[in-house]
Design a protein around this motif. Structure first.
Motif, PDB file in Angstrom:
ATOM      1  N   HIS A   1       0.857  -1.232  -0.040  1.00 15.74           N
ATOM      2  CA  HIS A   1       0.045  -0.012  -0.063  1.00 15.74           C
ATOM      3  C   HIS A   1       0.990   1.250   0.035  1.00 15.74           C
ATOM      4  O   HIS A   1       2.052   1.343   0.653  1.00 15.74           O
ATOM      5  CB  HIS A   1      -0.802   0.007   1.228  1.00 15.74           C
ATOM      6  N   MET A   2       0.489   2.270  -0.881  1.00 14.69           N
ATOM      7  CA  MET A   2       1.197   3.636  -0.725  1.00 14.69           C
ATOM      8  C   MET A   2       0.366   4.571  -0.125  1.00 14.69           C
ATOM      9  O   MET A   2      -0.596   5.401  -0.860  1.00 14.69           O
ATOM     10  CB  MET A   2       1.557   3.946  -2.179  1.00 14.69           C
ATOM     11  N   PRO A   3       0.419   4.804   1.064  1.00 16.46           N
ATOM     12  CA  PRO A   3      -0.712   5.736   1.873  1.00 16.46           C
ATOM     13  C   PRO A   3      -0.432   7.189   1.352  1.00 16.46           C
ATOM     14  O   PRO A   3      -1.378   7.758   1.408  1.00 16.46           O
ATOM     15  CB  PRO A   3      -0.373   5.580   3.295  1.00 16.46           C
ATOM     16  N   GLU A   4       1.086   7.557   1.043  1.00 13.48           N
ATOM     17  CA  GLU A   4       1.233   8.720   0.365  1.00 13.48           C
ATOM     18  C   GLU A   4       2.186   8.545  -0.729  1.00 13.48           C
ATOM     19  O   GLU A   4       3.125   7.710  -0.648  1.00 13.48           O
ATOM     20  CB  GLU A   4       1.948   9.831   1.488  1.00 13.48           C
ATOM     21  N   GLU A   5       2.380   9.549  -1.486  1.00  9.87           N
ATOM     22  CA  GLU A   5       3.152   9.497  -2.668  1.00  9.87           C
ATOM     23  C   GLU A   5       4.665   9.119  -2.063  1.00  9.87           C
ATOM     24  O   GLU A   5       4.997  10.072  -1.363  1.00  9.87           O
ATOM     25  CB  GLU A   5       3.165  10.493  -3.522  1.00  9.87           C
ATOM     26  N   GLY A   6       5.342   8.079  -2.599  1.00  9.13           N
ATOM     27  CA  GLY A   6       6.786   8.076  -2.293  1.00  9.13           C
ATOM     28  C   GLY A   6       6.975   7.345  -0.776  1.00  9.13           C
ATOM     29  O   GLY A   6       7.978   7.171  -0.416  1.00  9.13           O
ATOM     30  N   ILE A   7       5.748   6.846  -0.190  1.00 13.03           N
ATOM     31  CA  ILE A   7       5.946   6.113   0.824  1.00 13.03           C
ATOM     32  C   ILE A   7       5.059   4.775   0.716  1.00 13.03           C
ATOM     33  O   ILE A   7       4.167   4.730   0.511  1.00 13.03           O
ATOM     34  CB  ILE A   7       5.194   6.761   2.208  1.00 13.03           C
ATOM     35  N   MET A   8       5.998   3.673   1.106  1.00 15.33           N
ATOM     36  CA  MET A   8       5.602   2.254   0.965  1.00 15.33           C
ATOM     37  C   MET A   8       5.247   1.797   2.348  1.00 15.33           C
ATOM     38  O   MET A   8       6.156   1.872   3.464  1.00 15.33           O
ATOM     39  CB  MET A   8       6.754   1.268   0.250  1.00 15.33           C
ATOM     40  N   GLU A   9       4.072   1.046   2.615  1.00 13.01           N
ATOM     41  CA  GLU A   9       4.042   0.246   3.659  1.00 13.01           C
ATOM     42  C   GLU A   9       3.782  -1.189   3.762  1.00 13.01           C
ATOM     43  O   GLU A   9       3.017  -1.894   3.094  1.00 13.01           O
ATOM     44  CB  GLU A   9       2.575   0.824   4.220  1.00 13.01           C
ATOM     45  N   PRO A  10       4.805  -1.973   4.001  1.00 13.30           N
ATOM     46  CA  PRO A  10       5.232  -3.145   3.754  1.00 13.30           C
ATOM     47  C   PRO A  10       3.983  -4.275   4.511  1.00 13.30           C
ATOM     48  O   PRO A  10       4.152  -4.961   4.420  1.00 13.30           O
ATOM     49  CB  PRO A  10       6.430  -3.385   3.993  1.00 13.30           C
ATOM     50  N   TRP A  11       3.523  -3.663   5.561  1.00 14.37           N
ATOM     51  CA  TRP A  11       2.515  -4.168   6.381  1.00 14.37           C
ATOM     52  C   TRP A  11       1.265  -4.219   5.683  1.00 14.37           C
ATOM     53  O   TRP A  11       0.376  -4.936   6.279  1.00 14.37           O
ATOM     54  CB  TRP A  11       2.704  -3.807   7.923  1.00 14.37           C
ATOM     55  N   GLU A  12       0.993  -3.265   4.800  1.00 11.63           N
ATOM     56  CA  GLU A  12      -0.270  -3.151   4.383  1.00 11.63           C
ATOM     57  C   GLU A  12      -0.549  -3.306   2.811  1.00 11.63           C
ATOM     58  O   GLU A  12       0.264  -3.188   2.018  1.00 11.63           O
ATOM     59  CB  GLU A  12      -0.700  -1.692   4.696  1.00 11.63           C
TER      60      GLU A  12
END
Length: 382
Positions: A183-194
């Protein structure tokens, strides 16, 4: 967004009925796996490039307003003290992301589709497993799983002789269900748990498929739990170590109220206490919805409107809601009410709770306003 596809496997699922709940009536076939060069020269690129962008840009609420929201954020579940690699769904996704050859990717994608085929309800259609980098932000790839149901009775113009040709297996972007990981909650941020899941259908195919992924509670449930916690804290502060039977009675009343589907006004707290509790919730989410019914009339607004433009009151033994604003707006269903010249509120208050007849209202209007001139007709023009 600049996507660069690495691998894409295309499968077709067949079922014996429109929706099969029996694994014996299901089968799938691997049609083709493409690498980046194959994809650039394929017709499916035109179909999917915009879809990848749409999936990534699709807005999602971590706590949606309803349990049936089509787009949700899922989180891999692990036992306390364990890491992500203890989650089976994560491990499968990660193996796909780390595939270093077309053959390796095909093998793992095939394994994934077999797991999907064991879910509770499977419909025929195309199942696409794709690995693509978003060059704008990351060197590591996103995994996309797409399920496109078949569109029945699709026809196309073929040539001047036969005119219409029937397409047996047509898919449409309109009904695509998708999973995006990470999941990318914001541009440029990856959330590996989601991961982000989208399924417009109520069947929840992908939620059944991902058995080790949890989803945040819908917003009404989260807010409800916080409100109940506020009430329990209020009771604890009120009675502290005292109260006995009276305290137990209040706590039981809270449990009954909290578990009821349809609830009435409780009249436990003052206006100031309710405003303070509402402000604490609005601070967390300014656009928190708020709705209620007074008899058969439904009112919808924001919790932040309470005490500002929405007021609750009692008058002559009746509940009253006062909604203030700068202008009325009417949509469909034109009515004579749109022609109204409103009375002053002070003129309406004596009518509340009096159960006056229409004739009495007319008489009241005549007395409280200017006396009509002799011969003047103020009846409607119809």
């Amino acid at each position: 967004m600049d996507f660069m596809l690495q691998y894409l496997s295309f499968f077709v699922i067949h079922t014996d009925g429109e929706q099969s709940t029996s694994s014996s009536g299901r089968r799938f076939k691997h049609y083709q796996t493409l690498d980046g060069d194959d994809y650039d020269d394929s017709e499916i690129k035109k179909f999917l490039d915009e879809e990848f962008v749409r999936i990534v840009k699709r807005k999602v609420e971590r706590n949606p307003n309803t349990a049936n929201a089509p787009t949700k954020v899922g989180r891999f579940m692990v036992e306390p003290g364990y890491e992500l690699d203890s989650n089976q769904n994560y491990n499968l996704f990660q193996r796909l992301r780390e595939a270093d050859s077309k053959e390796r990717f095909i093998g793992i994608a095939d394994e994934l589709v077999r797991i999907y085929m064991d879910t509770s309800a499977v419909r025929g259609g195309a199942f696409i497993v794709a690995l693509s980098k978003l060059n704008t932000f990351f060197d590591t790839p996103f995994l996309f799983l797409l399920k496109c149901d078949f569109e029945p009775k699709i026809a196309r113009i073929s040539d001047e002789r036969s005119l219409i040709s029937h397409v047996e297996m047509a898919i449409s972007a309109r009904s695509i269900k998708s999973i995006q990981y990470p999941h990318m909650p914001e541009e440029g941020i990856m959330e590996p748990w989601e991961l982000k899941i989208h399924q417009a259908s109520h069947a929840r195919y992908f939620e059944d498929f991902l058995k080790y992924v949890s989803y945040e509670k819908p917003l009404p449930e989260v807010i409800g739990e916080q409100v109940v916690e506020m009430v329990h804290q209020y009771i604890a502060d009120k009675w502290q170590d005292e109260g006995g039977a009276e305290r137990s009675e209040e706590e039981n009343a809270v449990e009954v109220w909290a578990s009821s589907e349809k609830r009435e006004l409780q009249e436990w707290w003052s206006h100031e206490q309710v405003e303070a509790a509402s402000a604490a919730l609005v601070e967390q989410k300014p656009d928190l919805p708020f709705s209620f019914k007074l008899d058969a009339v439904t009112v919808k607004g924001l919790l932040s409107d309470f005490g500002g433009s929405i007021h609750f009151a009692k008058h002559n033994g009746r509940y009253v809601v006062v909604i203030e604003g700068d202008q009325f707006q009417f949509d469909r269903g034109m009515s004579p009410i749109e022609l109204l010249q409103p009375r002053e509120l002070t003129d309406v208050l004596p009518l509340i709770g009096s159960r006056v007849s229409e004739q009495d209202v007319d008489s009241y209007d005549t007395q409280s306003n200017a006396v009509q001139r002799d011969g003047e007709d103020d009846s409607p023009p119809w």
